[in-house]
Design a protein around this motif. Structure first.
Motif, PDB file in Angstrom:
ATOM      1  N   ALA A  40       0.833  -1.083  -0.182  1.00  0.00           N
ATOM      2  CA  ALA A  40       0.007   0.053   0.083  1.00  0.00           C
ATOM      3  C   ALA A  40       0.744   1.307  -0.135  1.00  0.00           C
ATOM      4  CB  ALA A  40      -0.979  -0.102   1.024  1.00  0.00           C
ATOM      5  N   SER A  41       1.836   1.235  -0.714  1.00  0.00           N
ATOM      6  CA  SER A  41       2.734   2.215  -0.771  1.00  0.00           C
ATOM      7  C   SER A  41       2.113   3.612  -1.610  1.00  0.00           C
ATOM      8  CB  SER A  41       3.970   2.014  -1.570  1.00  0.00           C
ATOM      9  OG  SER A  41       3.772   1.696  -2.924  1.00  0.00           O
ATOM     10  N   ASP A  42       2.718   4.776  -1.347  1.00  0.00           N
ATOM     11  CA  ASP A  42       2.397   6.212  -1.816  1.00  0.00           C
ATOM     12  C   ASP A  42       2.552   5.903  -3.322  1.00  0.00           C
ATOM     13  OD1 ASP A  42       1.134   7.277   0.408  1.00  0.00           O
ATOM     14  OD2 ASP A  42       3.134   8.092   1.055  1.00  0.00           O
ATOM     15  N   ALA A  43       3.718   5.415  -3.880  1.00  0.00           N
ATOM     16  CA  ALA A  43       3.871   5.197  -5.073  1.00  0.00           C
ATOM     17  C   ALA A  43       2.878   4.350  -6.116  1.00  0.00           C
ATOM     18  CB  ALA A  43       5.164   4.912  -5.492  1.00  0.00           C
ATOM     19  N   LEU A  44       2.343   3.289  -5.314  1.00  0.00           N
ATOM     20  CA  LEU A  44       1.327   2.433  -5.954  1.00  0.00           C
ATOM     21  C   LEU A  44      -0.037   3.259  -5.883  1.00  0.00           C
ATOM     22  CD1 LEU A  44       0.384  -0.343  -7.107  1.00  0.00           C
ATOM     23  CD2 LEU A  44      -0.088  -0.956  -4.717  1.00  0.00           C
ATOM     24  N   GLN A  45      -0.298   3.902  -4.865  1.00  0.00           N
ATOM     25  CA  GLN A  45      -1.347   4.697  -4.826  1.00  0.00           C
ATOM     26  C   GLN A  45      -1.604   5.663  -5.850  1.00  0.00           C
ATOM     27  OE1 GLN A  45      -1.973   6.735  -1.315  1.00  0.00           O
ATOM     28  NE2 GLN A  45      -4.214   6.846  -1.504  1.00  0.00           N
ATOM     29  N   GLN A  46      -0.528   6.411  -5.980  1.00  0.00           N
ATOM     30  CA  GLN A  46      -0.510   7.558  -7.185  1.00  0.00           C
ATOM     31  C   GLN A  46      -0.478   7.131  -8.526  1.00  0.00           C
ATOM     32  OE1 GLN A  46      -0.655  10.855  -6.522  1.00  0.00           O
ATOM     33  NE2 GLN A  46      -0.556  10.406  -4.301  1.00  0.00           N
ATOM     34  N   ALA A  47       0.142   5.720  -8.528  1.00  0.00           N
ATOM     35  CA  ALA A  47       0.074   5.161 -10.162  1.00  0.00           C
ATOM     36  C   ALA A  47      -1.351   4.581 -10.363  1.00  0.00           C
ATOM     37  CB  ALA A  47       1.150   3.886 -10.051  1.00  0.00           C
ATOM     38  N   VAL A  48      -2.064   3.983  -9.525  1.00  0.00           N
ATOM     39  CA  VAL A  48      -3.346   3.491  -9.534  1.00  0.00           C
ATOM     40  C   VAL A  48      -4.254   4.703 -10.103  1.00  0.00           C
ATOM     41  CG1 VAL A  48      -5.340   2.663  -8.382  1.00  0.00           C
ATOM     42  CG2 VAL A  48      -3.256   1.421  -8.278  1.00  0.00           C
ATOM     43  N   ARG A  49      -4.192   5.880  -9.113  1.00  0.00           N
ATOM     44  CA  ARG A  49      -5.013   6.971  -9.299  1.00  0.00           C
ATOM     45  C   ARG A  49      -4.864   7.788 -10.628  1.00  0.00           C
ATOM     46  NH1 ARG A  49      -4.145  10.817  -4.314  1.00  0.00           N
ATOM     47  NH2 ARG A  49      -5.370   8.985  -3.442  1.00  0.00           N
ATOM     48  N   ALA A  50      -3.641   7.848 -11.269  1.00  0.00           N
ATOM     49  CA  ALA A  50      -3.086   8.429 -12.354  1.00  0.00           C
ATOM     50  C   ALA A  50      -3.939   7.470 -13.545  1.00  0.00           C
ATOM     51  CB  ALA A  50      -1.637   8.665 -12.775  1.00  0.00           C
ATOM     52  N   GLU A  51      -3.626   6.144 -13.490  1.00  0.00           N
ATOM     53  CA  GLU A  51      -4.307   5.394 -14.536  1.00  0.00           C
ATOM     54  C   GLU A  51      -5.703   5.407 -14.664  1.00  0.00           C
ATOM     55  OE1 GLU A  51      -3.627   0.841 -15.939  1.00  0.00           O
ATOM     56  OE2 GLU A  51      -1.924   1.686 -14.709  1.00  0.00           O
ATOM     57  N   LEU A  52      -6.197   5.215 -13.265  1.00  0.00           N
ATOM     58  CA  LEU A  52      -7.802   5.344 -13.300  1.00  0.00           C
ATOM     59  C   LEU A  52      -8.399   6.700 -13.831  1.00  0.00           C
ATOM     60  CD1 LEU A  52      -8.445   3.854 -10.009  1.00  0.00           C
ATOM     61  CD2 LEU A  52      -9.196   2.929 -12.227  1.00  0.00           C
ATOM     62  N   ARG A  53      -7.647   7.903 -13.634  1.00  0.00           N
ATOM     63  CA  ARG A  53      -8.232   9.248 -14.101  1.00  0.00           C
ATOM     64  C   ARG A  53      -8.019   9.076 -15.656  1.00  0.00           C
ATOM     65  NH1 ARG A  53      -3.684  12.462 -12.165  1.00  0.00           N
ATOM     66  NH2 ARG A  53      -4.340  11.835 -10.188  1.00  0.00           N
ATOM     67  N   GLY A  54      -7.041   8.646 -16.012  1.00  0.00           N
ATOM     68  CA  GLY A  54      -6.825   8.804 -17.503  1.00  0.00           C
ATOM     69  C   GLY A  54      -7.857   7.949 -18.373  1.00  0.00           C
ATOM     70  N   MET A  55      -8.300   6.805 -17.613  1.00  0.00           N
ATOM     71  CA  MET A  55      -9.144   5.739 -18.209  1.00  0.00           C
ATOM     72  C   MET A  55     -10.489   6.359 -18.260  1.00  0.00           C
ATOM     73  SD  MET A  55      -9.985   1.923 -17.442  1.00  0.00           S
ATOM     74  CE  MET A  55     -10.542   2.385 -15.741  1.00  0.00           C
ATOM     75  N   LEU A  56     -10.990   6.842 -17.072  1.00  0.00           N
ATOM     76  CA  LEU A  56     -12.210   7.464 -16.992  1.00  0.00           C
ATOM     77  C   LEU A  56     -12.441   8.825 -17.681  1.00  0.00           C
ATOM     78  CD1 LEU A  56     -12.383   6.818 -12.975  1.00  0.00           C
ATOM     79  CD2 LEU A  56     -13.680   5.684 -14.953  1.00  0.00           C
ATOM     80  N   ASP A  57     -11.422   9.593 -17.735  1.00  0.00           N
ATOM     81  CA  ASP A  57     -11.619  10.653 -18.646  1.00  0.00           C
ATOM     82  C   ASP A  57     -11.857  10.215 -20.036  1.00  0.00           C
ATOM     83  OD1 ASP A  57     -11.282  12.521 -16.567  1.00  0.00           O
ATOM     84  OD2 ASP A  57      -9.115  12.805 -16.722  1.00  0.00           O
TER      85      ASP A  57
END
Length: 155
Positions: A133-150
């Protein structure tokens, strides 16, 4: 307010549809309908609910009211599929589900109504993200989801 898909039949219906958007690790499926109603138990007319035998009164019917047809569902229901084979640790699966709900919640006006399912289709590299549950993993998941949902919202 975003509802949650809880019935396996609804998940199956949505996952049978073609992918609406995808990214490296996630796939997004959409079905523009409302969730199904609980089925009646065999031999009864009452739905199979967890309330166990409590009678549910039928809503009153007004014969004089005009019939209103709605073209699309008014609400948005979300389901998240994060399989254990792609995210072995429960803390990682919980983090991804939390991020999925947050990302869709931030873009619920961009997405139309109906049933939406976000599915993790490939694991994240464990050598790049060794902590569950690292911050790096959280940021990577967040960025990928943001791009896909947009991308799905623009379609």
């Amino acid at each position: 307010m975003i509802g949650r898909i809880v019935r396996s039949e609804d998940f199956e219906r949505v996952l049978r549809t073609p992918t609406r958007a995808r990214s490296t690790h996630f796939a997004l499926h959409h079905l523009p309908v409302e969730p199904g109603r609980p089925r009646a138990r065999p031999g009864t007319s009452a739905p199979d609910l967890s309330t166990g035998g409590v009678a549910i009164p039928a809503p009153p019917v007004d014969d004089g009211a005009p019939v209103v047809r709605v073209a699309a569902p008014a609400g948005l229901w979300l389901g998240a599929v994060v399989p254990k084979r792609h995210a072995r640790r429960s803390v990682t699966r919980s983090l991804m589900k939390r991020e999925i709900r947050a990302a869709v919640g931030a873009r619920d006006g961009l997405l139309g109504g109906g049933l939406w399912v976000v599915r993790l289709k490939a694991p994240f590299d464990r050598t790049r993200f060794p902590s569950a549950a690292s911050d790096a993993l959280q940021q990577a998941v967040r960025a990928e989801l943001r791009g896909m949902l947009d991308a799905a919202g623009r379609r």
